[in-house]
Design an enzyme around this catalytic site. Structure first.
Site, short mmCIF file in Angstrom:
data_model
loop_
_atom_site.label_atom_id
_atom_site.label_comp_id
_atom_site.label_asym_id
_atom_site.label_seq_id
_atom_site.Cartn_x
_atom_site.Cartn_y
_atom_site.Cartn_z
N CYS A 239 4.79 -3.79 -30.69
CA CYS A 239 5.21 -2.31 -31.10
C CYS A 239 5.42 -1.77 -30.01
CB CYS A 239 3.88 -2.53 -32.03
SG CYS A 239 2.20 -1.99 -30.89
N HIS A 290 -1.13 0.92 -31.57
CA HIS A 290 -0.42 1.16 -32.86
C HIS A 290 1.30 1.06 -32.56
CE1 HIS A 290 2.93 -2.11 -34.91
NE2 HIS A 290 2.36 -0.97 -36.02
N HIS A 302 8.63 -0.65 -37.55
CA HIS A 302 8.22 -0.96 -36.53
C HIS A 302 7.44 -2.31 -36.10
CE1 HIS A 302 4.01 -1.85 -39.37
NE2 HIS A 302 5.24 -1.88 -39.87
#
Length: 329
Positions: A239, A290, A302
């Site tokens: 991420c 995240h 993402h």
């Protein structure tokens, strides 16, 4: 092993000793498989935990690379300094040989010489050579001290690199165990997506402009590529590696990890409100496990987690409940 149903039975022998017996994993003795809902709940917890572990791995990796770079620079300085010391040593040897060949000067030689002027000239030259030799010795000593200092620094850096590698190995092992559990669960649910490292992605048609448009055009071209922890592209991403690579296209160098990017944006925070978010803003989950990039129109692009691919999601109630804040690079 996590995720594998196991049942133990206890058999007591005539002598009263207990023996642990592992029963078969199939048939009536096996525990029931988790339901889809239970598996999803476990997967969500693993995703969040693995995200944090992966970020710690990335942080340790960045620290190790920096230390390795510092050590390389110090080692280069060490070698350069060694060359200087070697040159000074050669000069001293030549001075010593010249002095020996010239011979010592005395008042007797000056009196008995047929050419006192030449002797005086030679004495002056000798004094100059002696002074020059003394200066060379001082320079040599200074260089040698500097060499020892740099060498000591290089050893310290090397020791730090060793510690960083140890930490890195521990975090890597944790991350690999998490990934293995995630993969097993996803395959059991039939939801493991390998992705395509050569995916051409899709065109971005959202409302972004300027640098943000450059960022999102790049980000959308990565759609379909696999998530891979520790990866920064171009064929796979995690991420924070994904957001770093995307903003690099606009000339903005973000730090490597989610934690670092959140800290970097301490003075760049924006309200977590759809009416105030702008395309290109970085979105961070609670606990910083995240992150993603706001794409406009209530969407986020993402790199999600193991077994998934770079994709666009709607910021629905689920995602809003997970978000902690936003940063505008």
């Amino acid at each position: 092993m996590a995720g594998v149903p196991v049942r133990f039975g206890r058999v007591v022998g005539a002598a009263g000793l207990a023996v642990i017996v592992l029963l078969p994993l199939n048939g009536a003795a096996a525990e029931p498989q988790p339901t889809i809902a239970q598996a999803r709940a476990k997967l969500e917890k693993l995703n969040d935990l693995a995200g944090k572990v992966v970020d710690r791995y990335n942080l340790a990796n960045e620290r190790w690379k920096k230390i390795r770079k510092d050590y390389g620079r110090l080692n280069k300085d060490y070698k350069q300094q060694q060359k200087t010391v070697d040159l000074l040593r050669d000069d001293l040897v030549r001075l010593a040989i010249s002095t020996y060949q010239f011979g010592g000067m005395s008042s007797g030689r000056l009196v008995t010489s047929d050419d006192p002027r030449s002797v005086l000239s030679g004495m002056a030259l000798f004094d100059y050579m002696a002074a020059d030799r003394a200066e060379s010795l001082r320079t040599f000593e200074t260089a040698n001290q500097a060499l020892k200092y740099k060498y000591g620094k290089a050893k310290e850096a090397l020791a730090e690199a060793g510690k960083a590698r140890d930490t890195l190995a521990e975090e890597k092992a944790k991350a690999e165990r998490m990934v293995a559990q995630q993969t097993r669960l996803l395959r059991r649910l039939g939801q493991f997506r390998a992705g395509d490292p050569n995916s051409p992605g899709i065109a971005y048609t959202g409302p972004a402009s300027g640098n943000a448009r450059v960022v999102l055009q790049f980000a959308y071209k990565q759609i379909g590529k696999p998530y891979q922890w520790g990866a920064t592209g171009p064929n796979s991403y995690d991420c924070s590696g994904f957001s770093q690579a995307a903003w690099r296209q606009a000339g903005v160098e973000l730090p490597r990890t989610t934690y670092e990017q959140w800290s970097w944006g301490a003075n760049r925070r924006v309200p977590l409100d759809l009416s105030q978010l702008q395309p290109g803003d970085l979105l961070f989950s609670k606990g910083l496990g995240h992150m993603g990039i706001y794409a406009g129109d209530g969407k986020m692009v993402h790199a999600p987690q193991t077994g998934d691919v770079v994709k666009v999601v709607d910021l629905d109630d689920y995602w809003w409940g997970r978000l902690a804040g936003a940063v505008r690079p």
